[in-house]
Design an enzyme around this catalytic site. Structure first.
Site, mmCIF file in Angstrom:
data_model
loop_
_atom_site.group_PDB
_atom_site.id
_atom_site.type_symbol
_atom_site.label_atom_id
_atom_site.label_comp_id
_atom_site.label_asym_id
_atom_site.label_seq_id
_atom_site.Cartn_x
_atom_site.Cartn_y
_atom_site.Cartn_z
ATOM 1 C CB CYS A 85 -2.077 14.453 -18.057
ATOM 2 S SG CYS A 85 -3.330 15.723 -18.379
ATOM 3 C CB CYS A 101 -4.961 13.247 -21.535
ATOM 4 S SG CYS A 101 -3.200 13.639 -21.393
ATOM 5 C CD GLN A 126 -2.459 -1.312 2.707
ATOM 6 O OE1 GLN A 126 -3.546 -0.749 2.949
ATOM 7 N NE2 GLN A 126 -1.786 -2.001 3.622
ATOM 8 C CB ILE A 181 2.961 6.143 -2.308
ATOM 9 C CG1 ILE A 181 3.048 7.034 -1.057
ATOM 10 C CG2 ILE A 181 1.518 5.698 -2.550
ATOM 11 C CD1 ILE A 181 2.190 8.308 -1.127
ATOM 12 C CB CYS A 215 -4.606 17.632 -22.951
ATOM 13 S SG CYS A 215 -4.361 17.285 -21.202
ATOM 14 C CG HIS A 242 -2.972 2.626 -1.782
ATOM 15 N ND1 HIS A 242 -2.960 2.535 -0.406
ATOM 16 C CD2 HIS A 242 -4.072 1.942 -2.180
ATOM 17 C CE1 HIS A 242 -4.024 1.832 0.002
ATOM 18 N NE2 HIS A 242 -4.699 1.454 -1.059
HETATM 19 N N1 APR Z 1 7.156 -2.614 11.947
HETATM 20 C C1 APR Z 1 5.965 -3.171 11.622
HETATM 21 N N2 APR Z 1 4.773 -2.559 11.801
HETATM 22 C C2 APR Z 1 4.800 -1.314 12.330
HETATM 23 C C3 APR Z 1 6.009 -0.653 12.690
HETATM 24 C C4 APR Z 1 7.217 -1.366 12.475
HETATM 25 N N3 APR Z 1 8.407 -0.821 12.800
HETATM 26 N N4 APR Z 1 5.695 0.580 13.190
HETATM 27 C C5 APR Z 1 4.346 0.686 13.132
HETATM 28 N N5 APR Z 1 3.809 -0.441 12.632
HETATM 29 C C6 APR Z 1 2.400 -0.754 12.368
HETATM 30 C C7 APR Z 1 1.420 0.014 13.226
HETATM 31 O O1 APR Z 1 1.181 -0.677 14.445
HETATM 32 C C8 APR Z 1 0.161 -0.001 12.326
HETATM 33 O O2 APR Z 1 -0.599 -1.175 12.552
HETATM 34 O O3 APR Z 1 2.128 -0.341 11.035
HETATM 35 C C9 APR Z 1 0.731 -0.041 10.919
HETATM 36 C C10 APR Z 1 0.585 1.260 10.153
HETATM 37 O O4 APR Z 1 -0.792 1.482 9.966
HETATM 38 P P1 APR Z 1 -1.274 2.802 9.191
HETATM 39 O O5 APR Z 1 -0.562 3.990 9.723
HETATM 40 O O6 APR Z 1 -2.767 2.782 9.200
HETATM 41 O O7 APR Z 1 -0.738 2.611 7.687
HETATM 42 P P2 APR Z 1 -1.338 1.676 6.567
HETATM 43 O O8 APR Z 1 -2.007 0.484 7.133
HETATM 44 O O9 APR Z 1 -0.258 1.447 5.570
HETATM 45 O O10 APR Z 1 -2.453 2.629 5.886
HETATM 46 C C11 APR Z 1 -3.128 2.109 4.762
HETATM 47 O O11 APR Z 1 -4.198 4.235 4.470
HETATM 48 O O12 APR Z 1 -4.093 6.534 4.471
HETATM 49 C C12 APR Z 1 -4.118 5.417 3.656
HETATM 50 O O13 APR Z 1 -3.218 5.288 1.482
HETATM 51 C C13 APR Z 1 -2.861 5.308 2.833
HETATM 52 O O14 APR Z 1 -1.729 3.285 2.113
HETATM 53 C C14 APR Z 1 -2.270 3.965 3.241
HETATM 54 C C15 APR Z 1 -3.466 3.217 3.822
#
Ligand code: APR
Length: 267
Positions: A131, A134, A105, A107, A171, A123
């Site tokens: 663009c 287009c 997920q 980027i 465009c 994502h």
């Molecule tokens: N190792 C493993 N896991 C970890 C670590 C680490 N060092 N540090 C934090 N975490 C865990 C946290 O406990 C949490 O469960 O990583 C997770 C991060 O969760 P989010 O911040 O919600 O991120 P994510 O799940 O990738 O979000 C998904 O939400 O906002 C959108 O597009 C965005 O791709 C993103 C999507």
């Protein structure tokens, strides 16, 4: 003597040949990139997602968003892959492993720079631009802001409030970041590849995601319904924990290297 949690993880992973690793922002946390939902350091605790990650906000006022995504690309480029990224790449080289697909997920480009060879960006990517209208890919390059080398935490909102995006040579409309904003569909090709990877794996790992954002968070259910072993590596329980055969209280940069070293018979 290996600890019990590692032994439990090993029992699930030994002999796996087609592995699918579903990752989120926690995968890059030990590289110094903020996760999204951490109560104090999370990106969304400093930045309003509706204001900076939605197509409506882009239509209203693109310049703050353009500045912010260039800042995030600069932060990602300034970060280094951590031992977890490198361990996933090393796992590909172990005898008997046919393929390790990273379904991320994220980027950022840390899986690429960590050496993994098969990566699906659900994502999008901070380093793809196209663009707005287009969809022609932007090949004109962008200049990323400088990230201070000192240890002051780089503010997630970034230094420049506004930057003007370039215009499409075809465009004339604005060039946008190649990321998926809230309310937008996921890229079809990547979604189909991710479904196939989940369905064909003989082992699934979940690392660094809270599992709260759909449709991506629905992918591990494909593997669970097939009875595929699922190992989670997370410092805390997540919304996906209940789908997992085992949830190892560890982190990406600690757990993954320990696991891969043990699989390689190095520890
Ligand atoms: N190792 C493993 N896991 C970890 C670590 C680490 N060092 N540090 C934090 N975490 C865990 C946290 O406990 C949490 O469960 O990583 C997770 C991060 O969760 P989010 O911040 O919600 O991120 P994510 O799940 O990738 O979000 C998904 O939400 O906002 C959108 O597009 C965005 O791709 C993103 C999507």
């Amino acid at each position: 003597m290996r600890d019990q949690q590692l032994e439990h993880a090993l029992d699930l992973c030994r002999g796996a040949r087609r592995i699918n690793v579903f990752t989120g922002a926690g995968m890059s946390a030990e590289s110094g990139l903020d996760t999204y939902r951490d109560a104090t350091t999370g990106v969304w605790s400093h930045v309003d997602p509706q204001a900076m990650a939605s197509i409506d906000a882009w239509a209203r006022d693109p310049e703050p968003m353009w500045a912010w995504y260039l800042w995030r690309a600069a932060l990602s480029r300034h970060a280094d892959p951590n031992a977890g990224h490198r361990a996933l790449a090393a796992w590909e080289q172990l005898p008997g492993v046919e393929a390790i697909t990273i379904t991320t997920q994220n980027i950022d480009d840390l899986h690429e720079r960590g050496g993994s060879s098969e990566i699906i960006h659900l994502h999008g990517s901070l380093f793809d631009y196209r663009c707005t209208i287009c969809s022609r890919p932007w090949r004109g390059g962008v200049s990323l802001p400088l990230v201070p080398d000192d240890d002051t935490p780089a503010h997630p909102a970034g230094p420049s409030a506004r930057l003007r995006p370039p215009r499409c040579p075809l465009c004339g409309n604005l060039i946008r970041p190649g990321v998926v904003w809230f309310g937008e569909p996921l890229p079809e090709r990547e979604w189909d590849a991710a479904e196939r990877a989940m369905a064909s794996a003989d082992l699934v790992l979940i690392v660094g995601t809270s599992g709260v954002v759909f449709p991506a968070a629905g992918l591990p259910r494909i593997a669970a319904e097939l009875g595929t072993p699922i190992l989670e590596i997370s410092p805390e329980p997540t919304d996906l924990t209940r789908l997992c055969d085992y949830s190892w209280r560890s982190t990406a940069a600690t757990g993954l290297p320990a696991l891969v070293d043990a699989l390689a018979g190095l520890s």
